[in-house]
Design an enzyme around this catalytic site. Structure first.
Site, PDB file in Angstrom:
ATOM      1  N   HIS A 194       3.611   3.662  -8.690  1.00 32.32           N
ATOM      2  CA  HIS A 194       3.462   2.248  -9.042  1.00 32.32           C
ATOM      3  C   HIS A 194       4.740   1.706  -9.697  1.00 32.32           C
ATOM      4  O   HIS A 194       5.139   0.578  -9.452  1.00 32.32           O
ATOM      5  CB  HIS A 194       2.261   2.053  -9.972  1.00 32.32           C
ATOM      6  CG  HIS A 194       0.948   2.362  -9.311  1.00 32.32           C
ATOM      7  ND1 HIS A 194       0.631   1.907  -8.045  1.00 32.32           N
ATOM      8  CD2 HIS A 194      -0.144   3.072  -9.723  1.00 32.32           C
ATOM      9  CE1 HIS A 194      -0.582   2.319  -7.717  1.00 32.32           C
ATOM     10  NE2 HIS A 194      -1.071   3.042  -8.715  1.00 32.32           N
TER      11      HIS A 194
ATOM     12  N   ASP B 245       0.831  -1.203   0.000  1.00 38.08           N
ATOM     13  CA  ASP B 245       0.000   0.000   0.000  1.00 38.08           C
ATOM     14  C   ASP B 245       0.866   1.253   0.000  1.00 38.08           C
ATOM     15  O   ASP B 245       1.992   1.230   0.497  1.00 38.08           O
ATOM     16  CB  ASP B 245      -0.905  -0.033   1.248  1.00 38.08           C
ATOM     17  CG  ASP B 245      -2.083   0.913   1.114  1.00 38.08           C
ATOM     18  OD1 ASP B 245      -2.309   1.459   0.011  1.00 38.08           O
ATOM     19  OD2 ASP B 245      -2.783   1.117   2.121  1.00 38.08           O
TER      20      ASP B 245
ATOM     21  N   ASN C 215      -9.959  -2.381  -6.766  1.00 40.81           N
ATOM     22  CA  ASN C 215      -9.109  -1.502  -7.584  1.00 40.81           C
ATOM     23  C   ASN C 215      -9.666  -1.306  -8.993  1.00 40.81           C
ATOM     24  O   ASN C 215      -9.255  -0.392  -9.716  1.00 40.81           O
ATOM     25  CB  ASN C 215      -7.671  -2.047  -7.703  1.00 40.81           C
ATOM     26  CG  ASN C 215      -6.875  -1.976  -6.421  1.00 40.81           C
ATOM     27  OD1 ASN C 215      -5.953  -2.748  -6.214  1.00 40.81           O
ATOM     28  ND2 ASN C 215      -7.211  -1.047  -5.525  1.00 40.81           N
TER      29      ASN C 215
HETATM   30  C1  FPP Z   1      -1.359   0.381  -3.463  1.00 44.05           C
HETATM   31  O1  FPP Z   1      -0.970   1.699  -3.558  1.00 44.05           O
HETATM   32  C2  FPP Z   1      -0.860  -0.362  -4.577  1.00 44.05           C
HETATM   33  C3  FPP Z   1      -1.623  -0.891  -5.563  1.00 44.05           C
HETATM   34  C4  FPP Z   1      -3.082  -0.779  -5.655  1.00 44.05           C
HETATM   35  C5  FPP Z   1      -1.014  -1.631  -6.633  1.00 44.05           C
HETATM   36  C6  FPP Z   1       0.192  -2.399  -6.238  1.00 44.05           C
HETATM   37  C7  FPP Z   1       0.812  -2.816  -7.459  1.00 44.05           C
HETATM   38  C8  FPP Z   1       2.118  -2.786  -7.744  1.00 44.05           C
HETATM   39  C9  FPP Z   1       3.198  -2.390  -6.840  1.00 44.05           C
HETATM   40  C10 FPP Z   1       2.509  -3.211  -9.074  1.00 44.05           C
HETATM   41  C11 FPP Z   1       2.036  -4.594  -9.379  1.00 44.05           C
HETATM   42  C12 FPP Z   1       2.964  -5.244 -10.190  1.00 44.05           C
HETATM   43  C13 FPP Z   1       3.635  -6.340  -9.900  1.00 44.05           C
HETATM   44  C14 FPP Z   1       4.748  -6.638 -10.743  1.00 44.05           C
HETATM   45  C15 FPP Z   1       3.310  -7.266  -8.799  1.00 44.05           C
HETATM   46  P1  FPP Z   1      -2.102   2.780  -3.716  1.00 44.05           P
HETATM   47  O2  FPP Z   1      -2.154   3.169  -5.128  1.00 44.05           O
HETATM   48  O3  FPP Z   1      -3.390   2.257  -3.158  1.00 44.05           O
HETATM   49  O4  FPP Z   1      -1.539   3.900  -2.833  1.00 44.05           O
HETATM   50  P2  FPP Z   1      -2.366   4.994  -2.027  1.00 44.05           P
HETATM   51  O5  FPP Z   1      -3.217   4.257  -1.026  1.00 44.05           O
HETATM   52  O6  FPP Z   1      -1.310   5.803  -1.389  1.00 44.05           O
HETATM   53  O7  FPP Z   1      -3.183   5.745  -3.028  1.00 44.05           O
END
Ligand code: FPP
Length: 257
Positions: free
Chosen positions: A43, A26, A74
């Protein structure tokens, strides 16, 4: 393998490592925003961190790692962010195939892959097929995954296969979950300071230890991961028993179950 100067886990700690670590990655968006950058920048750096943490986990001897990469919820994000994430996933899989084959890593996915864009689904399915015979290390990506959806699908599939009258025990029922080939997670790590499971492995996490880090995912690197392991190995896992019972069985492994 890491040498002892790369982490401060003792040989006894290394004996007690979790077998399966599951991670809720997260904070990519907040991290990017704090730098005045677009969410996709977060990301992209999140994916770089996937490489270093997964590599650290396997090198130190954790055989199963599961990452919550994209939840069913998501799907409600803006189209541009979703397609950016899917492109990053495709890139990651193509780029990492050589390492997965060289290091004996098997890729699995849980979640409803039919809800991914065709190009991403194809990359995931191809990589799963190409790494199917690898047995040393196990990387599972939760993609378009939701625990409630997984459980409902398991209930329907059980009813179709075994009839609605039966009352399955846990072993039978869990064989209908998408995680049927994985041990239950021992440790769930969530970054970015949020204390919730967000529809991730709800039943499988019944006895998991939970570690919440205040760091956002792109800044939760190898050392932070080792700190989480260090915290885990210090915990007493009782599985409903008393502390005395646990101490007795660990001194007398013959009676340990
Ligand atoms: C949460 O951060 C993260 C996600 C929803 C996506 C996680 C995905 C990756 C790191 C890439 C996936 C790829 C691979 C290769 C496994 P957020 O966007 O919810 O952050 P925030 O809560 O601060 O908005």
């Amino acid at each position: 393998m890491f040498t002892a100067d790369m982490h401060d886990l003792t040989p006894e700690d290394l004996e007690r490592l979790p077998r399966h670590v599951a991670i809720i990655m997260d904070g990519n968006g907040r991290w990017a925003r704090s730098l005045g950058k677009p969410r996709l920048f977060g990301h992209r750096n999140g994916v770089e961190n996937v490489k270093s943490v997964v590599n650290a986990a396997f090198k130190i001897g954790v055989p199963y790692v599961t990452l919550y990469a994209f939840s069913t919820e998501n799907q409600n994000r803006p189209g541009e962010e979703k397609s950016g994430l899917m492109r990053l996933l495709e890139e990651f899989l193509k780029r990492e195939l050589k390492t997965m084959m060289g290091d004996g890593i098997r890729l699995r996915a849980i979640g409803d892959l039919s809800g991914l864009p065709g190009f991403a689904r194809k990359a995931v399915e191809q990589t799963m097929e190409q790494t199917r015979a690898n047995t040393d290390w196990n990387l599972t990506l939760a993609l378009n995954y939701g625990s409630r959806q997984e459980v409902l699908e398991a209930v329907h599939s059980y009813a179709r296969n075994e009839g609605a009258d039966g009352a399955p025990d846990w072993n039978t029922f869990s064989s209908y979950l998408q995680t049927r080939d994985l041990p239950d997670p021992d440790l769930i790590i969530r970054t970015s300071g949020e204390f919730r499971l967000s529809n991730f492995l709800l039943l499988q996490a019944a006895y998991a230890e939970i570690f919440v880090s205040p760091l956002h995912w792109p800044e939760f690197g190898r050392d932070a991961f080792f700190d989480a392991l260090k915290d885990y190995v210090r915990r007493e896992r009782r599985f409903g028993k008393t502390g005395d019972q646990v101490a007795e069985t660990s001194q007398n492994p013959v009676t340990a179950s």
